[in-house]
Design an enzyme around this catalytic site. Sequence first.
Site, PDB file in Angstrom:
ATOM      1  N   GLU A   1       0.865  -1.179   0.000  1.00  0.00           N
ATOM      2  CA  GLU A   1       0.000   0.000   0.000  1.00  0.00           C
ATOM      3  C   GLU A   1       0.901   1.228   0.000  1.00  0.00           C
ATOM      4  O   GLU A   1       1.965   1.219   0.625  1.00  0.00           O
ATOM      5  CB  GLU A   1      -0.905   0.060   1.233  1.00  0.00           C
ATOM      6  CG  GLU A   1      -2.008  -0.977   1.265  1.00  0.00           C
ATOM      7  CD  GLU A   1      -1.581  -2.295   1.897  1.00  0.00           C
ATOM      8  OE1 GLU A   1      -2.325  -3.276   1.773  1.00  0.00           O
ATOM      9  OE2 GLU A   1      -0.492  -2.345   2.499  1.00  0.00           O
TER      10      GLU A   1
ATOM     11  N   TYR B   1       7.420   2.313  -7.933  1.00  0.00           N
ATOM     12  CA  TYR B   1       6.777   1.003  -7.974  1.00  0.00           C
ATOM     13  C   TYR B   1       6.328   0.650  -9.390  1.00  0.00           C
ATOM     14  O   TYR B   1       6.526  -0.472  -9.853  1.00  0.00           O
ATOM     15  CB  TYR B   1       5.607   0.937  -6.991  1.00  0.00           C
ATOM     16  CG  TYR B   1       5.997   1.130  -5.551  1.00  0.00           C
ATOM     17  CD1 TYR B   1       7.130   0.521  -5.025  1.00  0.00           C
ATOM     18  CD2 TYR B   1       5.246   1.928  -4.707  1.00  0.00           C
ATOM     19  CE1 TYR B   1       7.496   0.691  -3.703  1.00  0.00           C
ATOM     20  CE2 TYR B   1       5.604   2.111  -3.378  1.00  0.00           C
ATOM     21  CZ  TYR B   1       6.726   1.496  -2.883  1.00  0.00           C
ATOM     22  OH  TYR B   1       7.087   1.673  -1.575  1.00  0.00           O
TER      23      TYR B   1
END
Length: 140
Positions: A97, A109
């Site tokens: 998260e 990411y």
Amino acid sequence: MSDDDLAVISQIEPTLYSHPWTVGNFKDSLHSGYSAWVMEISGNIAGYALVMMVLDEAHLLNISVAQAYQGQGLGRTLLLYMIEISQRHQAANMFLEVRVSNHKAIALYESMGFCEIGLRRHYYPTKTGREDAVLMGLAL
């Protein structure tokens, strides 16, 4: 990462986050057997990361690079290592998260192949309320 690293980590953590992990959070993670690592440069902790392995899934719980070491690609290096560790544990997927406002982390990411797979409403505390989290995943 060991208990001996926590004094330094507890000094780094609040310089990076508005709601930092406590020493207790780190101790609980260590004592629960999570995969926890520090990155050292010239004997100094430059970064750290923790992954919780659950069956064939790896959950990246915390990945941080001290401010003095940011902008040098160390976050990418640390993330690559955590992916490698997860693969060694036969994880099929890695999840994490990230705050919706953390565009720098989201870009990292995504550049590593993570995809947005959901949104967790009101997941993170803020000074004035709550912030959503992007749930991201990577097939390993």
